[in-house]
Design a protein around this motif. Structure first.
Motif, PDB file in Angstrom:
ATOM      1  N   PRO A   1       4.989  -1.856   8.523  1.00 23.79           N
ATOM      2  CA  PRO A   1       4.997  -2.380   7.151  1.00 23.79           C
ATOM      3  C   PRO A   1       3.897  -1.764   6.292  1.00 23.79           C
ATOM      4  O   PRO A   1       2.866  -1.333   6.817  1.00 23.79           O
ATOM      5  N   PRO A   2       4.118  -1.728   4.981  1.00 23.63           N
ATOM      6  CA  PRO A   2       3.075  -1.209   4.079  1.00 23.63           C
ATOM      7  C   PRO A   2       1.782  -2.012   4.203  1.00 23.63           C
ATOM      8  O   PRO A   2       1.786  -3.177   4.588  1.00 23.63           O
ATOM      9  N   SER A   3       0.671  -1.324   3.904  1.00 24.41           N
ATOM     10  CA  SER A   3      -0.639  -1.982   3.943  1.00 24.41           C
ATOM     11  C   SER A   3      -1.435  -1.537   2.725  1.00 24.41           C
ATOM     12  O   SER A   3      -0.960  -0.725   1.917  1.00 24.41           O
ATOM     13  N   ALA A   4      -2.650  -2.056   2.615  1.00 25.11           N
ATOM     14  CA  ALA A   4      -3.493  -1.661   1.478  1.00 25.11           C
ATOM     15  C   ALA A   4      -3.807  -0.173   1.527  1.00 25.11           C
ATOM     16  O   ALA A   4      -3.831   0.509   0.490  1.00 25.11           O
ATOM     17  N   LYS A   5      -4.043   0.376   2.748  1.00 23.47           N
ATOM     18  CA  LYS A   5      -4.347   1.794   2.874  1.00 23.47           C
ATOM     19  C   LYS A   5      -3.103   2.661   2.738  1.00 23.47           C
ATOM     20  O   LYS A   5      -3.183   3.806   2.284  1.00 23.47           O
ATOM     21  N   TYR A   6      -1.955   2.144   3.170  1.00 23.79           N
ATOM     22  CA  TYR A   6      -0.699   2.901   3.108  1.00 23.79           C
ATOM     23  C   TYR A   6       0.356   2.037   2.430  1.00 23.79           C
ATOM     24  O   TYR A   6       1.231   1.459   3.077  1.00 23.79           O
ATOM     25  N   PRO A   7       0.265   1.935   1.075  1.00 21.63           N
ATOM     26  CA  PRO A   7       1.154   1.014   0.344  1.00 21.63           C
ATOM     27  C   PRO A   7       2.634   1.397   0.416  1.00 21.63           C
ATOM     28  O   PRO A   7       3.496   0.559   0.147  1.00 21.63           O
ATOM     29  N   PHE A   8       2.951   2.642   0.770  1.00 17.49           N
ATOM     30  CA  PHE A   8       4.351   3.054   0.895  1.00 17.49           C
ATOM     31  C   PHE A   8       4.811   3.079   2.350  1.00 17.49           C
ATOM     32  O   PHE A   8       5.884   3.578   2.671  1.00 17.49           O
ATOM     33  N   GLY A   9       3.972   2.536   3.255  1.00 12.52           N
ATOM     34  CA  GLY A   9       4.323   2.550   4.664  1.00 12.52           C
ATOM     35  C   GLY A   9       4.060   3.909   5.296  1.00 12.52           C
ATOM     36  O   GLY A   9       3.430   4.789   4.696  1.00 12.52           O
ATOM     37  N   LEU A  10       4.567   4.085   6.516  1.00 14.15           N
ATOM     38  CA  LEU A  10       4.300   5.311   7.280  1.00 14.15           C
ATOM     39  C   LEU A  10       5.579   6.065   7.630  1.00 14.15           C
ATOM     40  O   LEU A  10       5.581   6.876   8.554  1.00 14.15           O
ATOM     41  N   HIS A  11       6.679   5.822   6.895  1.00 11.83           N
ATOM     42  CA  HIS A  11       7.917   6.493   7.281  1.00 11.83           C
ATOM     43  C   HIS A  11       7.852   7.996   7.065  1.00 11.83           C
ATOM     44  O   HIS A  11       8.688   8.725   7.584  1.00 11.83           O
ATOM     45  N   ARG A  12       6.851   8.483   6.334  1.00 10.12           N
ATOM     46  CA  ARG A  12       6.722   9.928   6.136  1.00 10.12           C
ATOM     47  C   ARG A  12       6.020  10.600   7.310  1.00 10.12           C
ATOM     48  O   ARG A  12       5.840  11.820   7.316  1.00 10.12           O
ATOM     49  N   ILE A  13       5.647   9.826   8.306  1.00  7.58           N
ATOM     50  CA  ILE A  13       4.980  10.407   9.468  1.00  7.58           C
ATOM     51  C   ILE A  13       5.912  11.374  10.207  1.00  7.58           C
ATOM     52  O   ILE A  13       5.461  12.316  10.852  1.00  7.58           O
TER      53      ILE A  13
END
Length: 304
Positions: free
Chosen positions: A73-85
């Motif tokens: 899920p999105p977080s303050a550090k990664y507001p768009f989530g990590l699906h671009r990993i």
């Protein structure tokens, strides 16, 4: 809270199957690496094959990491989530392949220019003197079989889950027979007195790695630069924008980009998404207003 749309059951099942295949790949690759290391000696073709097998560990590791983190899920550090990993994993795999392919070609060329003759000795096995080259041939045959079988299974799954890391890994696995055959021919050439056969075989292995790495690197760079979605294993664009326009009557400009296996769809041109300077100043302040190039405001309504 995770707001990603749920995956269809058949897609979840195939991602789970891909994970299992990648774990088996790591297991078999580790056995191959050990066997190849024990017998490679001073053969350049064997050393090139061993380096390629060691490098082959990277794509399955990156796939497993990306598959685990991409739906966090999105977080303050990664507001768009990590699906671009998944995009990052693909770029790292492609860069590693390209660099290693270039090194293998360079090393083989230097050996041929300097006319360095490989020396492959013998060892006593069950009371019989055996040329090490035949043990190397046996190791190469073993190194071909598991990756080719696993690679074909991955190629069958990759298009369904739209995973470029898995597809690149499958391509590399399925093409391992070329590496094995090139190495075997190089060793047989040495046994017949052709000292250059070993370096030529290593160079051919390097060219094959370089070709795959270069193609994947071009695709990964396009994805990192928010290029239009590409087909798996190809620079050709997918014709997804046409499908979106067809699904939305009178749709304005349609733009798509990939983030790993996922798609971001924008319906509307840049002009409609660009805030006016005053609004940008209100949002982020006067010093950073120039950095705002698009503004999308969630209205609470479902998308078109």
């Amino acid at each position: 809270m995770n707001r990603y749309p749920p995956l269809p059951p058949e897609i979840s099942d195939k991602i789970a199957q891909a994970r299992r295949l990648e774990r088996w790949t790591l297991f078999w690759l580790m056995t191959i690496i050990v066997v190849m290391f024990l017998v490679m000696g001073s053969s350049q073709a064997m050393q090139a094959a061993w380096i390629e097998d060691t490098l082959s560990l990277l794509p399955p590791i990156l796939f497993l990491v990306a598959a685990r983190l991409e739906r966090m899920p999105p977080s303050a550090k990664y507001p768009f989530g990590l699906h671009r990993i998944g995009t990052l994993a693909f770029a790292l795999s492609a860069a590693a392949l390209t660099l290693m392919g270039g090194y293998l070609v360079y090393d083989a060329a230097v050996t041929l220019i300097r006319q360095e003759h490989p020396t492959i000795g013998s060892m006593e096995l069950f009371g019989t003197e055996v040329w090490m080259g035949w043990l190397m041939v046996g190791a190469l045959v073993y190194s071909i079989i598991p990756p080719v079988i696993l690679g074909r299974k991955k190629l069958a799954i990759a298009p369904d889950i739209q995973d470029k890391v898995l597809h690149a890994d499958a391509d590399m696995n399925a093409a391992d027979w070329k590496t094995g055959v090139a190495g075997i021919l190089g060793l047989i050439g040495i046994s017949m007195g052709f000292w250059w056969a070993d370096a030529v075989a290593a160079g051919l292995i390097g060219l094959d790695v370089l070709k795959d790495g270069g193609r994947n690197l071009r695709i990964s760079v396009a994805e990192l630069l928010d290029g239009a979605p590409r087909k798996l294993g190809s620079d050709e664009m997918q014709d997804l924008a046409r499908r979106v326009r067809k699904g939305v009557d009178g749709a304005p400009m349609v733009k798509l980009r990939e983030a790993g296996r996922y798609l971001h769809v924008v319906i509307g041109d840049d002009e409609s998404l660009l805030p006016n300077p005053e609004r940008a100043k209100e949002l982020v302040g006067e010093e950073d207003a120039w950095r705002v190039v698009t503004l999308s405001v969630a209205s609470g309504k479902k998308p078109l």
